[in-house]
Design an enzyme around this catalytic site. Sequence first.
Site, PDB file in Angstrom:
ATOM      1  CD  GLU A 188      -3.020  -1.261   0.396  1.00 46.94           C
ATOM      2  OE1 GLU A 188      -3.098  -0.143  -0.296  1.00 46.94           O
ATOM      3  OE2 GLU A 188      -3.848  -2.046   0.512  1.00 46.94           O
ATOM      4  CB  CYS A 244      -2.836   6.254   1.374  1.00 50.25           C
ATOM      5  SG  CYS A 244      -1.513   5.640   2.813  1.00 50.25           S
TER       6      CYS A 244
HETATM    7  C1  UN1 Z   1      -3.975   5.297   4.705  1.00 52.73           C
HETATM    8  O1  UN1 Z   1      -4.217   6.422   4.554  1.00 52.73           O
HETATM    9  O2  UN1 Z   1      -2.910   4.626   4.714  1.00 52.73           O
HETATM   10  O3  UN1 Z   1      -9.891   5.630   3.339  1.00 52.73           O
HETATM   11  C2  UN1 Z   1      -5.341   4.435   5.039  1.00 52.73           C
HETATM   12  C3  UN1 Z   1      -9.252   6.125   4.113  1.00 52.73           C
HETATM   13  C4  UN1 Z   1      -8.994   5.237   5.514  1.00 52.73           C
HETATM   14  C5  UN1 Z   1      -7.562   4.500   5.332  1.00 52.73           C
HETATM   15  C6  UN1 Z   1      -6.717   5.365   4.825  1.00 52.73           C
HETATM   16  N1  UN1 Z   1     -10.093   4.506   5.690  1.00 52.73           N
HETATM   17  O4  UN1 Z   1      -8.854   7.263   4.271  1.00 52.73           O
END
Ligand code: UN1
Length: 504
Positions: A261, A295
């Site tokens: 990820e 992310c």
């Molecule tokens: C991340 O930023 O690594 O969809 C995960 C989202 C959260 C998870 C983010 N449920 O923004």
Amino acid sequence: MKDCLSELGLRDVNSGVFADGWVEHPSGGELVSVNPTTGEPIAVVLQAGETDYEHVAAAATRAFESWRLLPAPRRGEIVRQLGDELRRHRAALGRLVSIEMGKVLAEGEGEVQEMIDMGDFAVGLSRQLYGHSMNSERPSHRMYEQWHPLGTVGVITSFNFPVAVWAWNAMIAAACGDTLVWKPSSTTPLTAVAVQKIASRVMERNGLTGVFTLAVGRGSMVGERMLHDRRMPLISFTGSTSQGRHVATATAERFARSILELGGNNAIIVMPDADLELARRAVLFGAVGTAGQRCTSTRRVIMHRAVAVDLTEKLRRAYPSVRVGDPLDRATLMGPLVDGDAVETMMRAMEQIRAEGGEVLRGGNRLDRPGHFVEPALIKAHAGMKICREETFAPILYLFTVDTIEEAIALHNSVDQGLSSAIFTRNMQWAETFLSARGSDCGIANVNIGTSGAEIGGAFGGEKETGGGREAGSDSWKAYMRRQTCTLNWSNDLPLAQGVQFEF
Ligand code: UN1
């Protein structure tokens, strides 16, 4: 702060190593956990040295031998207890996430809720680890597939979701019969210790140990060992694309699996018929939420010319009213960046933006107060800007203007990352074009919803330099198990597949 630390069993100095039990004096040196809001130390975590790491990996490998044999629904029952224990400590753990990582309280608590949701999902999953059954081409033969536990999973998590991403992996892996070695980010070791305490209490009650283990430590030691450790057939890694590339090659070299990820560069397309008020709110949550350190954070808005002036104006008005400050204050919308390096990276990006001809509409300065605070930045950008192709892990939002849906999608897909994406429109053809094979190239595609804040029920992850991994819901569990295709002959003959005759 003291209350929440003591509820979670944290002290001034804590072991960061759990193998069969807590290793009292791990030898990897002290790591100070710092509050990004004040710049002050919260507590000390003792890191894993080489022999500590060895104890952890050995304990998890040993535990796999028996954990994998427990019927999956019984593993699910233990995961259910873990979910219950997390429910009990939701407030304290959410607060600790806010204190150590800097995200606002609502998001800290939301992250613990994400763990609880994952627990519920995994409990159900423990009775649904289905395999297909097929029709054999041979008479009196039965053919089917089954899923077996894989082994010990190495989980390396990032600072920005210090506990939820552990739960994505841990809840599923545990239900699947795997054991875990967790290396959390060195920026957020305390939340990891708190989670490990909760998990190991539940395991102890069930007479188990070694299913969930912890090795706080340097990436160059603990992380590297995990990547090359043949006892771990799967490494689940969350972090930057450049680190992910290293994880990918190191694991591929020994034929281990990886779930990656990595970076995102997520955009929202806004079409002429969009509800601009919805779009404005989604853009703000996506760009400013978690101070742009998800992310899934919204980094680009691709506006149709018909709404560009209006939406830009709405955002220009909204940005100065975003309350930046103490994440524990319920009125705050944006807390600090995680550390001084993150602030420096953002400031360098701001310089590059100016040098490349971006127009700073709002913000982008560091704030003159203790802690790592910045103003969120709103930028009028153009397609030639190189900086817009990079993931700067900070609250910088680029605004682009386009004339057609085709142009919007081309610009949208022109970056190297492919995590999350969104379009705001009520027009069925535009929405379906965006969702079609010639539309968004991302792992996540939303209509009238922003790019961040995904539910756990779907598979989470992205394409291209985001790494291709999938975690959390849907059938992501399959990465944590090994598939076996079984053909069983209950006839008195030995017919060969494809009708091959081999008589002797
Ligand atoms: C991340 O930023 O690594 O969809 C995960 C989202 C959260 C998870 C983010 N449920 O923004």
